[in-house]
Design an enzyme around this catalytic site. Structure first.
Site, PDB file in Angstrom:
ATOM      1  N   HIS A  35       0.827  -1.207   0.000  1.00 41.09           N
ATOM      2  CA  HIS A  35       0.000   0.000   0.000  1.00 41.09           C
ATOM      3  C   HIS A  35       0.864   1.261   0.000  1.00 41.09           C
ATOM      4  CE1 HIS A  35      -2.554  -3.260   1.459  1.00 41.09           C
ATOM      5  NE2 HIS A  35      -3.602  -2.536   1.116  1.00 41.09           N
ATOM      6  N   LEU A 123      -8.886  -3.150  10.603  1.00 40.09           N
ATOM      7  CA  LEU A 123      -8.949  -1.717  10.915  1.00 40.09           C
ATOM      8  C   LEU A 123      -9.761  -1.429  12.169  1.00 40.09           C
ATOM      9  CD1 LEU A 123      -9.076  -0.426   7.251  1.00 40.09           C
ATOM     10  CD2 LEU A 123      -7.227  -0.125   8.908  1.00 40.09           C
ATOM     11  N   ASN A 183      -6.991  11.233   4.265  1.00 38.90           N
ATOM     12  CA  ASN A 183      -6.590  11.390   2.857  1.00 38.90           C
ATOM     13  C   ASN A 183      -7.767  11.245   1.882  1.00 38.90           C
ATOM     14  OD1 ASN A 183      -6.990   8.627   2.440  1.00 38.90           O
ATOM     15  ND2 ASN A 183      -4.833   8.111   2.723  1.00 38.90           N
ATOM     16  N   ARG A 313     -18.720 -18.715  38.534  1.00 34.34           N
ATOM     17  CA  ARG A 313     -18.461 -17.293  38.264  1.00 34.34           C
ATOM     18  C   ARG A 313     -18.074 -16.572  39.549  1.00 34.34           C
ATOM     19  NH1 ARG A 313     -23.975 -14.011  38.240  1.00 34.34           N
ATOM     20  NH2 ARG A 313     -25.355 -15.529  39.204  1.00 34.34           N
ATOM     21  N   GLU A 361     -17.299  -4.231  24.659  1.00 36.05           N
ATOM     22  CA  GLU A 361     -16.473  -5.432  24.754  1.00 36.05           C
ATOM     23  C   GLU A 361     -15.259  -5.356  23.846  1.00 36.05           C
ATOM     24  OE1 GLU A 361     -19.741  -5.412  24.115  1.00 36.05           O
ATOM     25  OE2 GLU A 361     -20.639  -6.216  25.953  1.00 36.05           O
ATOM     26  N   ASP A 418     -33.361 -15.803  31.393  1.00 36.13           N
ATOM     27  CA  ASP A 418     -32.982 -14.659  30.549  1.00 36.13           C
ATOM     28  C   ASP A 418     -33.082 -14.957  29.057  1.00 36.13           C
ATOM     29  OD1 ASP A 418     -32.644 -12.506  32.243  1.00 36.13           O
ATOM     30  OD2 ASP A 418     -30.548 -12.961  32.669  1.00 36.13           O
TER      31      ASP A 418
END
Lengths: 622, 622
Positions: A35, A123, A183, A313, A361, A418
């Protein structure tokens, strides 16, 4: 090094920029891909940064006082490597190995190179990781370093960029500067905002950072902007208006040149324009001498010993607290659910090393990756289902060779009312498919603590899957024997067992109930396969041998990619498929709804009665 | 229905709000779990919307003119269901079945209920999906509907929210209104911005939407704000300052009440405060009669027939173009890489149905989910590696029972020089672990076109994995026979084949080279397992039978979760593991770098020479 006169300084910047441009073209043309135009737009930015502002000991990339520079626009690797060349870190010869098999100079930067903190190229990731490096520098290390990150403008469409700036703003990270290389052109055409620097500035300001808008090719203005950024008392974003392909007339602001190397003739013309001088090493600024604060020597964590049922947990949270008290380099991050994952327990041991990442997250994982760059030991947690939000970051963390610990709570249908949005049913598949990962799934509180201890010592990416509901205590002895790649036989274990049930986490308890129920008629071996990856291949082979190849795997996970696939792959690798006479796989096959945990285990066909049925069929029909 | 006088209208709103509050408490207390306080903060907002602004034919949820209301804060399901009760869509009895096994009223909303467009409960998703519904309404359907979405404030930390608003702003979606329920409290404590409505407004404005800040409990002000939002000529965001637990003195603005149902005594006190009136049905506004524009009847797509080597990604683009010409309901979305995925080819057939989503994969998938809500057939593409960015959205799309087609290009190490950040090596694992998914991996351009055709017809989530490099044409006949769950034998196929090599995509060509090389000494069956899920179990069983159980799987994917695991799972399910004598799995086991495609296939040990070696070992040692 002090540069005496302003014009000398600008001449120096111009010389560096010239070389960066020329080298970016030379190496990508030699590679036949890469690039170059995305490199040219940021060459002036990086030239001024490299010799005027970056404080970096190139001979000692692990010097803790070094600034950090992360190319969030990883595809501008020709520029990144040209910069290393200009700093004298690599030779011209190595620069020309760009993108060749075996070269450290890969298509996108990775930490195979010691001056690269993390892999980029997906990205929108470098900036949030840079926020993590800055956060550690400010809040844990009190380090003098400044964190710089160079982004493209296309990647500013990624939400993760704004998660990053939000956190930089919220934490007032004065040691953080993002440089937007605006750019105007993306891969396939103009970006959404093109050269609307005002729009970017408004967004940056609204997210709590100070925008500094500048002409990205005005060396004096860049020098001032970078100086101002370093001196600011909060996070800064330099919005640089640039021209893609800058410096080569036939490339400037042209579409159709993204990700294309120049051919030899084009490169010759380009270098003639730029000034094809021999490449050389430029003097750069060193960091002031600084040593990170001495930490107390790590102690052995004092794990609690549990006797009463407890959710894994909760045991995770308490284990983190024990770990935090024993080691000063452990940091904990959570995505606004620390009272559910129980990461909040860590605060009692080390509130200053707990990081609230809110419901973001991607940023949570990125910050954890950033913190391990500077040697910390991060644990990051959320509901396991919501870690899927950060899969791209986890995938890239493996390419970054990051040492990262993740915990996902509320696994499987056993969470109950849930409903499916909160149930992780694909997390084992996701985490198994991360290169070099370790995947643990404990079924008991004491086991959980020991696995957390192993994670702290473990390189690479490790994952702990925890359960919402309380589970009985199975283990009170031989706790030190839990290991990476281990398993434990919790019922049976004789050479004449009739069937082996392989379970992990919540289903271990269902398997035990089943084994106890059929005790009079069938000898069942129950294997707690708490180490899902690597899995205990020897124990599986032994189970095949003992039972004459009668296996049942039961798991609270979709049928694909979890414990069942892991067991089959291990049996295949061990070459014993031929010895498997019956293989029953109980897993979640239909979309669950809401209900009580026990009802949902039943509805999914992974509760004790279904294991009993499978075992009985195998014992008689096998 | 016209409401004559302002005070009558406000009385009506107040009555509706009272009932919504009471019902939200009643149903969650009956369930013993749920989120009443998160429901109370938004009860006034939803009351005014329901009877004053929402145009919805509750008897005809598929009426194309209906407004859309998406609870991005899915945990406020008690409010959502109370709203359905107030509209007369469900009975009080059904309301009280909330969260019970078998009830349509799950812990978080799902489209099991016909008035629910999509499943929510993973935060930050409802809004970007709503953007997709609005985008379809504006650009494809020219529909009269308005799209409303209710978000919490905690979820505004998700980058996906800002991707959504960015797109709403960029596309000037006047038919889109987000309502931010800013109640200051998240799950574990205060949100990052608490009641800083100015900060939210600045962010909203910077992202191209019009903020309307309002007291979320002032019914007259809400009425005006919702009216203004519907009439605006661009996208709007109502920033409503609210109180969590509003209406019940002991819940208002209190921490520690998130996600907790009231017990019976607390509920009694709460209902006494609110006014425990019997719940009833309120009159609501109907949409004006409208029919979507008649589309030309779908024609059979005219696939090209290829004779020369072509990349399957290019064949994907051309197949999309053929599909777009044949069917007016196909829409295509891409994440700023359409010249790489070749989705850009679709523009030639139907530029108005191509959506540039820029580099925002979460928004891309969300928009696709939104578009299928209104009956369109979306295909969304990016590099396969970058679809991991949207895994949480894909997972949730399965719970939404969405019909969604995804294409991931640049699979595996065979992409070459760009390096591991751009290589999908976990996408098969990810997509296999999506409930009800279909996973295709073509090896040839003609096959690709037919598989794209199957995807258009297929319910659920389907995925196509494409290859960067050109591959030879294998198939010019029996093209109509490619099917979901199919495979094709491309070498061998006799009952006395010695070894079966199971491959897909790029490795089919390596397997063919290998088979041709050993032709003189070993009879090799090569199976093109283009349908990775569901896999062709019968063909695998036949291969086991024919070869006496000598199998080699070769794939350009991590060893976990891909074709190898799929084959083993199918063999286990078919009960033929015992017949497998040798199973060799060639897959990617070490982190790749950059290099030429052929070099990287070699380095990973998945090229023809490695298949030859495996076949020879099996033929002799088996």
């Amino acid at each position: 090094m002090a540069i005496a006169r302003a014009e000398d300084k600008l001449d120096l910047y111009a010389a560096v920029a010239r070389q960066l441009r020329a080298d970016a073209i030379r190496c990508s043309t030699a590679a036949g891909s890469g690039h170059p135009t995305s490199s040219l737009s940021a060459a002036d930015l990086m030239a001024v940064l490299l010799v005027g502002h970056l404080r970096y000991d190139w001979a000692q990339p692990r010097n803790a006082a070094n600034d950090h520079l992360i190319f969030s626009k990883g595809h501008a690797s020709p520029l990144n490597y040209a910069l290393f060349r200009a700093a004298g870190a690599i030779t011209e010869q190595e620069l020309m190995s760009f993108r060749k098999l075996g070269s450290r100079l890969e298509g996108h930067p990775t930490p195979v190179l010691p001056w690269v903190d993390v892999a980029t190229g997906s990205l929108g990731q470098g900036l949030p990781i840079a926020v993590g490096v800055a956060l550690a520098g400010k809040r844990v290390l009190a380090a003098p370093y400044h964190v710089w990150t160079l982004t493209g403008d296309s990647e500013l469409a990624e939400g993760s960029i704004w998660e990053g700036l939000d956190h930089a703003g919220h934490e007032r990270l004065a040691n953080f500067t993002a440089i937007f290389d605006v750019n105007r052109l993306g891969q396939r055409g103009p970006t959404e905002l093109e050269w609307n620097l005002d729009a970017y500035a408004a967004r940056v300001r609204a997210f709590g950072c100070e925008p500094i808008v500048v002409d990205g090719h005005d060396l004096a203005a860049l020098d001032a902007a970078l100086g101002r950024a370093r001196a600011a008392d909060g996070p800064t974003v330099i919005g640089a208006k640039t021209v893609k392909g800058k410096g080569v007339s036939f490339l400037e602001d042209q579409e159709g040149w993204h990700g294309k190397a120049l051919d030899a003739e084009q490169a010759r013309r380009a270098l003639a324009e730029i000034g094809d001088v021999p490449s050389r090493t430029f003097p750069t600024l060193s960091p002031d001498p600084w040593q990170p604060p001495r930490r107390p020597a790590p102690r052995r964590p004092e794990w609690k010993t549990y006797r009463e049922p407890l959710a894994t947990r909760k045991a995770y949270g308490e284990a983190l607290a024990a770990l935090g008290a024993a080691r000063a380099d452990v940091v904990v991050l959570d995505g606004e659910v620390s009272n559910s994952t129980h990461a909040e327990d860590f605060k009692q041991a080390a509130a200053d090393r707990f990081f609230e990442m809110y419901i973001a997250e991607q940023q949570m994982v990125a910050a954890a990756v950033g913190m391990q760059v500077v040697g910390l030991i991060p644990f990051a947690s959320s509901f396991a289902a919501f870690l899927t939000r950060a899969f791209d970051f986890i995938r890239m963390a493996a390419i970054s060779r990051a040492n990262l610990r993740l915990c996902g709570s509320h696994a499987g249908v056993s969470i109950g009312e849930d409903g499916p949005s909160q149930m992780a049913l694909e997390d084992l598949a996701m985490m198994r498919a991360v290169h070099g990962s370790t995947v643990f799934y404990p079924c008991d509180a004491n086991q959980t603590a020991r696995l957390v201890g192993l994670m702290a010592e473990r390189e690479g990416i490790s994952y702990l899957r925890t359960t919402r509901e309380k589970t009985p205590i199975l283990y009170t002895d031989r706790l030190a024997e839990f290991r990476v790649g281990g398993s434990r036989i919790v019922r049976g274990g004789q050479p004449d067992d009739a069937v082996a049930v392989i379970a992990a986490g919540i289903t271990v308890h269902e398997a035990i109930k089943a084994a106890d129920e059929v005790k009079g008629t069938s000898k069942v071996r129950v294997i707690d396969a708490y180490s899902v990856k690597p899995i205990d291949s020897a124990a599986l082979v032994d189970a095949v041998r003992a039972t004459g190849g009668h296996l049942c795997v039961v798991e609270d996970h979709w049928v694909e990619g979890g414990l069942g696939d892991a067991v089959l792959a291990a049996l295949a690798e061990a070459g014993v498929l031929h010895d498997v006479v019956r293989f029953v796989h109980l897993a979640v096959r239909n979309m669950p709804g809401s209900g009580k945990p026990a009802e949902l285990l039943d509805a999914a066909g992974i509760s004790a009665p279904y294991i009993v049925k499978a075992v009985r069929e195998m014992s008689t029909g096998g």
